[in-house]
Design a protein around this motif. Structure first.
Motif, PDB file in Angstrom:
ATOM      1  N   GLN A  94       0.827  -1.208   0.000  1.00 65.42           N
ATOM      2  CA  GLN A  94       0.000   0.000   0.000  1.00 65.42           C
ATOM      3  C   GLN A  94       0.862   1.259   0.000  1.00 65.42           C
ATOM      4  O   GLN A  94       0.578   2.212  -0.737  1.00 65.42           O
ATOM      5  CB  GLN A  94      -0.928   0.000   1.217  1.00 65.42           C
ATOM      6  CG  GLN A  94      -1.923   1.142   1.251  1.00 65.42           C
ATOM      7  CD  GLN A  94      -2.955   1.068   0.134  1.00 65.42           C
ATOM      8  OE1 GLN A  94      -3.237  -0.017  -0.384  1.00 65.42           O
ATOM      9  NE2 GLN A  94      -3.509   2.204  -0.247  1.00 65.42           N
ATOM     10  N   ARG A  95       1.910   1.264   0.809  1.00 66.38           N
ATOM     11  CA  ARG A  95       2.804   2.426   0.840  1.00 66.38           C
ATOM     12  C   ARG A  95       3.459   2.644  -0.520  1.00 66.38           C
ATOM     13  O   ARG A  95       3.585   3.784  -0.992  1.00 66.38           O
ATOM     14  CB  ARG A  95       3.869   2.244   1.923  1.00 66.38           C
ATOM     15  CG  ARG A  95       3.381   2.549   3.332  1.00 66.38           C
ATOM     16  CD  ARG A  95       4.528   2.696   4.296  1.00 66.38           C
ATOM     17  NE  ARG A  95       5.163   1.425   4.578  1.00 66.38           N
ATOM     18  CZ  ARG A  95       4.865   0.658   5.632  1.00 66.38           C
ATOM     19  NH1 ARG A  95       3.929   1.032   6.491  1.00 66.38           N
ATOM     20  NH2 ARG A  95       5.494  -0.490   5.837  1.00 66.38           N
ATOM     21  N   ASP A  96       3.884   1.568  -1.142  1.00 59.73           N
ATOM     22  CA  ASP A  96       4.532   1.668  -2.446  1.00 59.73           C
ATOM     23  C   ASP A  96       3.558   2.208  -3.492  1.00 59.73           C
ATOM     24  O   ASP A  96       3.903   3.097  -4.290  1.00 59.73           O
ATOM     25  CB  ASP A  96       5.048   0.285  -2.862  1.00 59.73           C
ATOM     26  CG  ASP A  96       5.905   0.329  -4.120  1.00 59.73           C
ATOM     27  OD1 ASP A  96       6.635   1.312  -4.320  1.00 59.73           O
ATOM     28  OD2 ASP A  96       5.841  -0.640  -4.906  1.00 59.73           O
ATOM     29  N   LEU A  97       2.318   1.712  -3.490  1.00 57.34           N
ATOM     30  CA  LEU A  97       1.326   2.160  -4.468  1.00 57.34           C
ATOM     31  C   LEU A  97       0.934   3.614  -4.239  1.00 57.34           C
ATOM     32  O   LEU A  97       0.729   4.365  -5.202  1.00 57.34           O
ATOM     33  CB  LEU A  97       0.090   1.261  -4.402  1.00 57.34           C
ATOM     34  CG  LEU A  97       0.263  -0.133  -5.017  1.00 57.34           C
ATOM     35  CD1 LEU A  97      -0.919  -1.026  -4.664  1.00 57.34           C
ATOM     36  CD2 LEU A  97       0.428  -0.037  -6.540  1.00 57.34           C
ATOM     37  N   GLU A  98       0.822   4.014  -2.987  1.00 57.40           N
ATOM     38  CA  GLU A  98       0.495   5.414  -2.703  1.00 57.40           C
ATOM     39  C   GLU A  98       1.600   6.346  -3.204  1.00 57.40           C
ATOM     40  O   GLU A  98       1.325   7.440  -3.706  1.00 57.40           O
ATOM     41  CB  GLU A  98       0.268   5.595  -1.204  1.00 57.40           C
ATOM     42  CG  GLU A  98      -1.041   4.992  -0.718  1.00 57.40           C
ATOM     43  CD  GLU A  98      -1.203   5.034   0.787  1.00 57.40           C
ATOM     44  OE1 GLU A  98      -0.236   5.459   1.468  1.00 57.40           O
ATOM     45  OE2 GLU A  98      -2.278   4.638   1.285  1.00 57.40           O
TER      46      GLU A  98
END
Length: 224
Positions: A94-98
């Motif tokens: 999720q952090r990477d996609l954000e």
């Protein structure tokens, strides 16, 4: 635990990850070892492993589509119980996609996923005996994460590229905004057409499904 990206088929971690995939997924869901070369080198395909004490204990593959501002979770593997591997993978993904969406000047709209529906079939698969990968458990976890079932019968082309249709799954979407109750059918069509462009042999069931979607304007999100 470390979150490490794999970009080369020669990476020893990839061999460990591929063995893990073969242990937990049915054969028609696992791409042949050598066919991974190009996907791993594709900058748009993000393959990460969870490494604990030099052992690959989990993995996830996903991709971000800047033109549509959506992502797709190809798979998530939890190889052992009791290490919070699922949460570790989900949070790092999720952090990477954000970050990817932010670099695209947007907030992520949501993420697609194919999710096993064990209620559709009497066939059972033990997923390598790893209980967190049990399809009933995984389905409930993904529901907790916010995934919702798209309201249409779903099949996909076999990754063995034999022209067979694979059923027993639901196509799902996790909107970033919980208020979203429908998404454009055109988005689904465009995504599935692009996603499965690597497989030249499409089953007729899949082609019919896509044509039916083209006749719709919106597709409803249902509880998973």
């Amino acid at each position: 635990m470390e979150y490490i990206r794999i970009t080369n088929i020669g990476d020893p971690l990839f061999g460990k990850m591929h063995d893990l995939m073969k242990n937990v997924f049915p054969p028609e869901e696992v791409l042949d070892f050598q066919l991974w070369k190009e996907p791993l080198e594709d900058p748009g395909i993000r393959v990460f492993v969870a490494v604990h004490e030099e052992k690959v204990v989990g993995a996830t593959e996903y991709r971000y589509y800047p033109d549509w501002n959506i992502a797709m979770t190809d798979f998530t593997i939890v190889g052992e119980a009791g290490l919070s591997i699922g949460r570790f993978l989900a949070q790092n993904r999720q952090r990477d996609l954000e970050t990817l969406a932010k670099s695209n000047g947007k907030e992520l709209f949501g993420m697609f996923a194919e999710i096993y529906n064990p209620y559709l079939s009497a066939e059972k698969h033990d997923f390598g005996g790893v209980q967190p990968m049990n399809p009933y458990v995984r389905r409930e976890v993904l529901s907790h994460l916010g995934y919702k079932r798209l309201d249409f019968p779903y099949v996909h082309p076999s990754w063995q590229n034999d022209g067979e249709a694979v059923s027993g799954l639901d196509f799902c979407f996790m909107p970033q905004n919980d208020e979203v109750s429908q998404i454009p059918a055109e988005l689904i069509v465009n995504f599935l057409t692009a996603y499965y462009s690597v497989l030249p042999k499409k089953p007729q069931e899949w082609l019919d499904m896509v044509e039916n979607l083209k006749a719709k304007e919106k597709v409803t999100l249902l509880p998973l």
